[in-house]
Scaffold this motif. Sequence first.
Motif, short mmCIF file in Angstrom:
data_model
loop_
_atom_site.label_atom_id
_atom_site.label_comp_id
_atom_site.label_asym_id
_atom_site.label_seq_id
_atom_site.Cartn_x
_atom_site.Cartn_y
_atom_site.Cartn_z
N GLU A 14 0.83 -1.21 0.00
CA GLU A 14 0.00 0.00 0.00
C GLU A 14 0.86 1.25 0.00
N SER A 15 1.91 1.26 0.82
CA SER A 15 2.80 2.42 0.86
C SER A 15 3.52 2.62 -0.46
N LYS A 16 3.93 1.53 -1.10
CA LYS A 16 4.60 1.66 -2.39
C LYS A 16 3.66 2.19 -3.45
N ALA A 17 2.42 1.70 -3.47
CA ALA A 17 1.45 2.19 -4.45
C ALA A 17 1.19 3.69 -4.25
N SER A 18 1.06 4.11 -3.00
CA SER A 18 0.86 5.54 -2.73
C SER A 18 2.06 6.36 -3.18
N ALA A 19 3.26 5.84 -2.92
CA ALA A 19 4.46 6.57 -3.33
C ALA A 19 4.54 6.68 -4.85
N TYR A 20 4.22 5.61 -5.58
CA TYR A 20 4.26 5.66 -7.04
C TYR A 20 3.25 6.67 -7.58
N ILE A 21 2.04 6.64 -7.03
CA ILE A 21 0.99 7.54 -7.53
C ILE A 21 1.33 8.99 -7.22
N VAL A 22 1.69 9.27 -5.98
CA VAL A 22 1.99 10.65 -5.59
C VAL A 22 3.21 11.17 -6.34
N GLY A 23 4.21 10.33 -6.56
CA GLY A 23 5.41 10.79 -7.24
C GLY A 23 5.25 10.98 -8.74
N ALA A 24 4.42 10.14 -9.37
CA ALA A 24 4.29 10.19 -10.84
C ALA A 24 3.14 11.06 -11.32
N LEU A 25 2.12 11.28 -10.50
CA LEU A 25 0.93 12.00 -10.97
C LEU A 25 1.22 13.41 -11.47
N PRO A 26 1.99 14.25 -10.75
CA PRO A 26 2.24 15.61 -11.27
C PRO A 26 2.94 15.61 -12.62
N PHE A 27 3.92 14.74 -12.81
CA PHE A 27 4.63 14.70 -14.08
C PHE A 27 3.73 14.18 -15.20
N MET A 28 2.90 13.20 -14.89
CA MET A 28 2.00 12.67 -15.90
C MET A 28 0.96 13.70 -16.32
N VAL A 29 0.40 14.42 -15.35
CA VAL A 29 -0.59 15.45 -15.68
C VAL A 29 0.05 16.56 -16.50
N PHE A 30 1.26 16.98 -16.12
CA PHE A 30 1.95 18.02 -16.88
C PHE A 30 2.19 17.58 -18.32
N ALA A 31 2.66 16.34 -18.50
CA ALA A 31 2.94 15.83 -19.84
C ALA A 31 1.65 15.73 -20.67
N MET A 32 0.56 15.28 -20.07
CA MET A 32 -0.70 15.14 -20.80
C MET A 32 -1.26 16.49 -21.21
N VAL A 33 -1.25 17.46 -20.28
CA VAL A 33 -1.75 18.79 -20.61
C VAL A 33 -0.89 19.45 -21.67
N TRP A 34 0.43 19.30 -21.55
CA TRP A 34 1.31 19.90 -22.55
C TRP A 34 1.14 19.25 -23.91
N TRP A 35 0.86 17.95 -23.95
CA TRP A 35 0.66 17.25 -25.22
C TRP A 35 -0.65 17.66 -25.87
N ILE A 36 -1.69 17.86 -25.05
CA ILE A 36 -3.00 18.23 -25.60
C ILE A 36 -3.03 19.70 -26.00
N ASN A 37 -2.50 20.57 -25.14
CA ASN A 37 -2.54 22.01 -25.40
C ASN A 37 -1.18 22.62 -25.07
#
Length: 323
Positions: free
Chosen positions: A261-284
């Motif tokens: 559970e701790s590892k899943a939370s760490a992966y999500i919290v660590g990767a989510l900002p970069f993934m959102v930035f990349a998706m928004v930049w790719w779309i617009n």
Amino acid sequence: MSIVQLVLIAFGLMAVMVLSYAAIAGPSAAKASARRLEQLRYRHSESTDTKVESQLKKAIAARKPMQYKIAGSGSRLEALALRLERTGKGWTVMQYIYGSLGLTLAFAVLIYLRSGAALLSLGVGLILGLGLPHMIVGFFINRRTNQFTSKFPDAIELLVRGLRSGLPVTETLAVVSTEVQGPVGEEFKAIVDKIKVGRTMEDALQDTADRLDMAEFSFFTITLAIQRETGGNLAETLSNLAEVLRKRAQMKLKIKAMSSESKASAYIVGALPFMVFAMVWWINPGYLAGFFEDERLIVTGLGGMVWMGIGAFIMAKMVSFEI
């Protein structure tokens, strides 16, 4: 893009790379100190299993030859060839290099077509082109290692049954190579083939242990070497070793379940900002264009990346356990 922007981007990328490397690097000095304390505790423990495992670990550390050190650290090409061999896929060093160059070029061209920034595209392409193959190779190594360790106690039990029925050690190794499927059977078949061409059993086992770099197989190699030097009931010794390896695997599974559970939370919290930035930049791309043009936004973005990298590093260390 001004020189200040390029310097800031390079500094940010370098900081992220350093933090990522530190997060996945080997054991630290603190962990080494903790292991030494554990070894002292094992020496005074009343449990037979812990005493046996402690002695085997010390024997392994003393028996590693110089060839292993050269292949692992003295020559990077030999170290890379060793990693590729441990995947069991038959990949060569040239295939790995060509794959890395192809991914670097593909990502650099793709990002350049979207952003128009040549240096940024080259930097991101290098990071992805060199990082992804390394991660893929590590994934296949870990998967093959897990497959090996899950079947290895069964192989040792098969050896024990063969020895108790009166077969010599070399014959029982051949039986394991044919009866056990997967990486265990492949490695034992390679050992049997080396013995058939004139290598001694100790040398064949030690070569395989150096190549696999697995504590479980090293325990097995040291057990056979010590038994041949000192004598004793080999079947009983291997039976005890199989029990130790099963308990070791059970402890790993317990730690994995408790920390999942701790590892899943760490992966999500660590990767989510970069993934959102990349998706928004790719779309617009225009919406986030200021992060590549405005010096204030560049500094803010790099600062956020550094702090997110520090957070990911801390979470990775918090959920990292060694057995």
